[in-house]
Design an enzyme around this catalytic site. Structure first.
Site, PDB file in Angstrom:
ATOM      1  CG  ASP A   7      -1.547   1.199   1.622  1.00 56.15           C
ATOM      2  OD1 ASP A   7      -2.190   1.772   0.727  1.00 56.15           O
ATOM      3  OD2 ASP A   7      -1.467   1.637   2.791  1.00 56.15           O
ATOM      4  CB  THR A  41      -2.320   3.049  -3.815  1.00 56.75           C
ATOM      5  OG1 THR A  41      -2.697   4.262  -3.147  1.00 56.75           O
ATOM      6  CG2 THR A  41      -2.345   3.304  -5.318  1.00 56.75           C
TER       7      THR A  41
HETATM    8 CA    CA Z   1      -3.046   3.074   3.716  1.00 55.36          CA
END
Ligand code: CA
Length: 290
Positions: A7, A41
């Site tokens: 992420d 993301t």
């Molecule tokens: Ca995050």
């Protein structure tokens, strides 16, 4: 283990929203050992791409919480948009709740000039009642929103609907707990939509088929890698699907206890290069196995 999915915010990015030198070095170390590193993301592809480019990193990018996948060369290999009817219904509902929102498409991130005002009003009302709300930190959050690459202001939401673009995600932010909860409750039973959160004050809506986990599964299959050979690193609720999909789930030290409870490993925080530390642990055990 052949693939590492990370992420960005709260994970690979430190609190200055940068990828540290230590994390860049660790990613290159993994790649030089034949392990692929990919980004997964909630940010849009072009925003994530510009962050990676600044850091000199070129990877596959799963964007908008799984609604898009792009190759390192920028070719799009997956797209999971919402229908225009859904986008219209969602916007209508958010307008009724007087909530701030942004619409993510394949071309841009759209908001309206007057919407930020809602946030400042909420912030001024909420902070005397809730001293936990750190004003300067939240104002930084607002600056981060405006700093997104591809961020445009449009006059009204019809402009967004009329555009011949793919609508990937609607991001909503509110410092008013009652309003935010009411907003979430109005979507909770819409099974054709997915609702996740990547922070204490936001929620994000996409197609039910768009998730970081689904896209990670799709991409690993394209790359010929089994999900058991994947390590995923994250810090928040929009990471849950990929932390569960991956053979090895790694929680950041700054993640909450619920996220940590889902993971096999807990690494250091995003300000202490938690991703780099997890990568070295992963790659070195891979090397020792051969
Ligand atoms: Ca995050």
């Amino acid at each position: 283990m052949k693939l590492i999915a990370t992420d960005l915010d709260g994970t690979l990015l430190n609190s200055r929203k940068e990828i540290s030198k230590e994390n860049i070095t660790a990613i290159k170390y993994a790649e030089s050992n034949g392990i692929k590193v990919i980004i997964a993301t909630g940010r849009s592809y072009f925003d994530a791409h510009s962050i990676c480019k600044r850091a000199g990193i070129s990877t596959y990018i799963i964007g908008s919480n799984g609604a898009s996948i792009h190759t390192p060369l920028g070719d799009q290999i997956s797209s999971v948009p919402m229908s225009k009817g859904d986008v219209q219904d969602i916007i209508h509902c958010l307008e009724n709740h007087n909530l701030y929102y942004e619409v993510y498409t394949n071309k841009g991130i759209y908001t309206f000039p007057d919407k930020k005002e809602i946030l400042y009003i909420e912030l001024s009302k909420a902070s005397p009642e809730n001293p936990q709300l750190n004003i300067s930190l939240l104002q930084k959050d607002l600056e981060t929103l405006s700093a997104q690459f591809g961020y445009y202001s449009v006059d009204n939401y019809n402009n967004i609907l009329e555009r011949d673009e793919k609508h990937y995600k609607i991001f909503t932010l509110s410092f008013d707990e009652v309003k935010r909860k009411a907003g979430i409750d109005s979507f909770i039973n819409m099974e054709h939509l997915s609702l996740v959160s990547s922070g204490d004050y936001n929620f994000e809506i996409s197609s039910q088929h768009a998730s970081k986990g689904n896209s990670l599964e799709k991409l690993s299959s394209i790359l010929g890698i089994s999900p058991e050979d994947v390590m995923a690193i994250g810090d928040s609720y929009n990471d849950v699907s990929m932390l569960k999909t991956a053979g090895c789930g790694v929680a950041m030290g700054n993640a909450n206890d619920e996220i940590k409870g889902l993971c096999n490993i807990i690494t250091d925080t995003n300000d202490k290069n938690g991703v780099a530390k997890a990568i070295y642990r992963f790659v070195d055990s891979y090397k020792s196995v051969g």
